[in-house]
Design a protein around this motif. Sequence first.
Motif, PDB file in Angstrom:
ATOM      1  N   ALA A  23       0.825  -1.206   0.000  1.00 22.25           N
ATOM      2  CA  ALA A  23       0.000   0.000   0.000  1.00 22.25           C
ATOM      3  C   ALA A  23       0.860   1.257   0.000  1.00 22.25           C
ATOM      4  CB  ALA A  23      -0.934   0.001   1.213  1.00 22.25           C
ATOM      5  N   VAL A  24       1.928   1.249   0.789  1.00 25.77           N
ATOM      6  CA  VAL A  24       2.830   2.398   0.841  1.00 25.77           C
ATOM      7  C   VAL A  24       3.622   2.513  -0.454  1.00 25.77           C
ATOM      8  CG1 VAL A  24       4.824   3.372   2.020  1.00 25.77           C
ATOM      9  CG2 VAL A  24       2.993   2.315   3.356  1.00 25.77           C
ATOM     10  N   GLU A  25       4.108   1.379  -0.944  1.00 26.64           N
ATOM     11  CA  GLU A  25       4.968   1.393  -2.137  1.00 26.64           C
ATOM     12  C   GLU A  25       4.235   1.871  -3.382  1.00 26.64           C
ATOM     13  OE1 GLU A  25       7.942  -1.609  -4.664  1.00 26.64           O
ATOM     14  OE2 GLU A  25       6.897  -2.332  -2.866  1.00 26.64           O
TER      15      GLU A  25
ATOM     16  N   GLY B 109      -4.036   0.453   2.692  1.00 24.17           N
ATOM     17  CA  GLY B 109      -3.210  -0.048   3.788  1.00 24.17           C
ATOM     18  C   GLY B 109      -3.967  -0.328   5.063  1.00 24.17           C
ATOM     19  N   THR B 110      -5.270  -0.487   4.970  1.00 25.36           N
ATOM     20  CA  THR B 110      -6.072  -0.647   6.174  1.00 25.36           C
ATOM     21  C   THR B 110      -6.670  -2.042   6.257  1.00 25.36           C
ATOM     22  OG1 THR B 110      -7.733   0.450   7.552  1.00 25.36           O
ATOM     23  CG2 THR B 110      -8.305   0.102   5.250  1.00 25.36           C
ATOM     24  N   GLU B 111      -7.207  -2.365   7.450  1.00 22.61           N
ATOM     25  CA  GLU B 111      -7.868  -3.654   7.677  1.00 22.61           C
ATOM     26  C   GLU B 111      -9.353  -3.395   7.877  1.00 22.61           C
ATOM     27  OE1 GLU B 111      -5.587  -2.917  10.723  1.00 22.61           O
ATOM     28  OE2 GLU B 111      -4.122  -2.904   9.093  1.00 22.61           O
ATOM     29  N   LEU B 112     -10.153  -3.977   7.018  1.00 22.03           N
ATOM     30  CA  LEU B 112     -11.602  -3.907   7.182  1.00 22.03           C
ATOM     31  C   LEU B 112     -12.034  -5.178   7.911  1.00 22.03           C
ATOM     32  CD1 LEU B 112     -14.375  -2.700   6.760  1.00 22.03           C
ATOM     33  CD2 LEU B 112     -14.384  -3.657   4.436  1.00 22.03           C
ATOM     34  N   VAL B 113     -12.322  -5.024   9.192  1.00 21.66           N
ATOM     35  CA  VAL B 113     -12.699  -6.166  10.043  1.00 21.66           C
ATOM     36  C   VAL B 113     -14.211  -6.323  10.010  1.00 21.66           C
ATOM     37  CG1 VAL B 113     -12.617  -7.137  12.357  1.00 21.66           C
ATOM     38  CG2 VAL B 113     -10.697  -5.752  11.516  1.00 21.66           C
ATOM     39  N   ILE B 114     -14.661  -7.510   9.602  1.00 26.14           N
ATOM     40  CA  ILE B 114     -16.101  -7.813   9.511  1.00 26.14           C
ATOM     41  C   ILE B 114     -16.327  -9.075  10.328  1.00 26.14           C
ATOM     42  CG2 ILE B 114     -18.048  -8.217   7.968  1.00 26.14           C
ATOM     43  CD1 ILE B 114     -16.432  -6.894   5.730  1.00 26.14           C
ATOM     44  N   ASP B 115     -16.609  -8.905  11.620  1.00 26.71           N
ATOM     45  CA  ASP B 115     -16.547 -10.062  12.518  1.00 26.71           C
ATOM     46  C   ASP B 115     -17.572 -10.056  13.635  1.00 26.71           C
ATOM     47  OD1 ASP B 115     -15.613  -8.011  14.128  1.00 26.71           O
ATOM     48  OD2 ASP B 115     -13.973  -9.190  14.967  1.00 26.71           O
TER      49      ASP B 115
END
Length: 249
Positions: free
Chosen positions: A169-171, A237-243
């Motif tokens: 994501a950064v690169e 670069g993020t985490e989408l948490v679906i839990d």
Amino acid sequence: MRLADKVAVVTGATGGIGKAISEKFVKEGAQLLLVDLDQQRLEELKVELAPFGQKIEVIVADVSSKQSWEQILDKIDSEFTTVNVLVNNAGISGNEGLLETDYQRWNQIIQTNLTSVYLGMYELLPKMIASGGGSIINTSSIFAIIGSGKNAAYTAAKSGMMGLTKTAAVEFAKNYVRVNTIHPGMIRTPMTKAKLEKPEILARFRTLTPWPDFGEPDDIAYGAVYLASDESKFVTGTELVIDGGYVTQ
């Protein structure tokens, strides 16, 4: 039609989550290249999605193989010319503890769940960059964020995927390529059916999931549509948490 004019590659396309993502994508206007090991199920899914009127191609491929990804790239060149979205969804479960995981099994899980993600990005990123950008969505797990007490190789692979995603994501932000992970909790799929049939596992997830029920594949698919669409153009670069609240505890 939130994905109109986009070409998306979805791996593990015939499984519970992969199928739901494929269905939601085509309904939102995406053209699809569906990747899986099961040719019969691929052909059945292609027929099922045909009424929505979008171009759909399929390819049988082992995503842990570099040669297979080269074949996928050739298919993109011949059928679509470009690619805008890559969903690295293919994976296998692993319930063994560390001392129960022999070297062969370790390599199998790492190659299928992590090396495949590297290969997909390695092969398709240049084409995505050339087209002016895109979105890569990697299906991880809540066990990339918290320990499960089991699943040694699976957890290592999914955690590695999260780190690889952040680095990419950064690169590639400068190239307008967004790279994110989705982290499903307990989702009712064919792969989790056997787990939920074990009373001790069912009771554990019931206790640890604050939401009164488990998730469905569509819950993940809606998140993938968001990350694939231009609505998430500033999300990388993020985490989408679906839990259902599992990891908040």
